[in-house]
Design an enzyme around this catalytic site. Structure first.
Site, short mmCIF file in Angstrom:
data_model
loop_
_atom_site.label_atom_id
_atom_site.label_comp_id
_atom_site.label_asym_id
_atom_site.label_seq_id
_atom_site.Cartn_x
_atom_site.Cartn_y
_atom_site.Cartn_z
N TYR A 105 -4.50 8.15 -6.34
CA TYR A 105 -3.50 7.30 -5.69
C TYR A 105 -3.96 6.90 -4.29
O TYR A 105 -3.88 5.72 -3.92
CB TYR A 105 -2.17 8.04 -5.62
CG TYR A 105 -1.01 7.19 -5.13
CD1 TYR A 105 -0.52 6.17 -5.92
CD2 TYR A 105 -0.43 7.42 -3.89
CE1 TYR A 105 0.54 5.38 -5.48
CE2 TYR A 105 0.62 6.65 -3.45
CZ TYR A 105 1.11 5.62 -4.24
OH TYR A 105 2.16 4.85 -3.80
N LYS B 18 -4.74 3.06 -2.88
CA LYS B 18 -3.95 2.49 -1.80
C LYS B 18 -4.81 2.23 -0.55
O LYS B 18 -4.55 1.28 0.21
CB LYS B 18 -2.77 3.39 -1.47
CG LYS B 18 -1.73 3.45 -2.59
CD LYS B 18 -1.17 2.07 -2.91
CE LYS B 18 -0.01 2.13 -3.89
NZ LYS B 18 0.60 0.80 -4.15
N SER C 56 0.87 -1.18 0.00
CA SER C 56 0.00 0.00 0.00
C SER C 56 0.91 1.22 0.00
O SER C 56 1.84 1.30 -0.79
CB SER C 56 -0.94 -0.02 1.21
OG SER C 56 -1.80 1.11 1.20
#
Length: 279
Positions: free
Chosen positions: A154, A158, A140
């Site tokens: 993003y 994650k 992650s």
């Protein structure tokens, strides 16, 4: 010898992890999009670890395409046997304010970072369950713990990896399969240099000037966490506290971030005004 499959293994964190396992004498399968980078990584690993060329397999595949990564992993397992350790490291980051980030860029980050992780895990999971052994490490990010200005896609990808890991851990544990997830900070990789060039000034302000971690240091913690079967692997005190006490810490961080973003905007406005006055 353990069979270790690493997506995103041609560079950055994935390659640093591969270097550690190569030194241990593991059979390595590296998967990435660029065959040229994979060939270079294979040559470096052979030169640095003394590994035999026959113990390092490379497969060019895009993890965002499930059929491609599944076929690549099947070929790796045919050559080296079932996967003992999967490190899902393939990922991309393209910063940008949400309204300026087109749908294709947003989707690509979700497809690669989240769906790409799921695709790789799905390709090895059933076999691990049947054998009642296997280790899965998902990469992650610190951005998977806290929303960051300019990183909507993003962060979303994650955060999703973290949620997937939490759920899968509960399902996998009774079957002897270890599931882990780690949250690296900014790391010295080729991708990081490209990211910096596109990082909005507001993000640069709130993220500060903390030096990025060397990829080798990040890799050591990842491998150590995998060895010990730790579910969550953190890097540094700040990310540890955020991971452990996020509900208490996040409001304070958001307050500080909001003030910093306003100051950054005021500074930018002032600078534009000075420039226009001089003109």
């Amino acid at each position: 010898m353990a069979h270790v499959i690493i997506t995103g293994g041609s560079s950055g964190i994935g390659f640093a992890v591969a270097s550690i396992y190569a030194a241990r004498g593991a059979r390595l399968s590296l998967i990435a999009r660029s065959r040229g980078l994979l060939e270079g990584a294979q040559a470096k690993l052979i030169a640095s670890s003394g590994a035999n060329a026959d113990s390092i397999r490379i497969e060019a595949a895009d993890v965002a395409v499930e059929s491609d990564v599944e076929a690549a992993i099947r070929r790796c397992e045919q050559a080296f046997g079932p996967c003992d350790i999967l490190v899902a490291s393939a990922g991309i980051v393209e910063p940008g304010r949400f309204e300026e980030l087109d749908s294709a860029s947003f989707r690509q980050q979700m497809d690669t970072n989240f769906s790409g992780t799921v695709h790789a895990v799905r390709a090895v999971y059933d076999s691990m369950k049947r054998r009642r052994r296997g280790r899965i490490m998902m990469i992650s990010s610190g951005a998977g713990l806290l929303g960051i200005y300019g990183y909507s896609a993003y962060c979303a990808s994650k955060f999703a990896v973290h949620g997937f890991a939490q759920a899968l851990r509960s399902e996998a544990r009774p079957h002897g399969v270890s599931v882990s997830v780690c949250f690296p900070p900014d790391t010295e990789t080729p991708q990081f240099q490209r990211e910096l060039a596109a990082r909005p000034p507001e993000a640069a302000t709130i993220m500060g000037t903390v030096r990025p971690w060397p990829a080798e240091a990040v890799a050591k913690r990842i491998v150590k966490g995998t060895d010990r079967g730790r579910f969550e692997v953190y890097f540094g005190t700040t990310l540890f506290l955020l991971g452990r006490f996020a509900p208490a810490v996040r409001p304070l961080l958001n307050w500080w971030f909001d003030r910093a973003i306003v100051r950054c905007g005021n500074t930018a406005t002032h600078n534009r005004g000075v420039s226009e006055h001089r003109t």
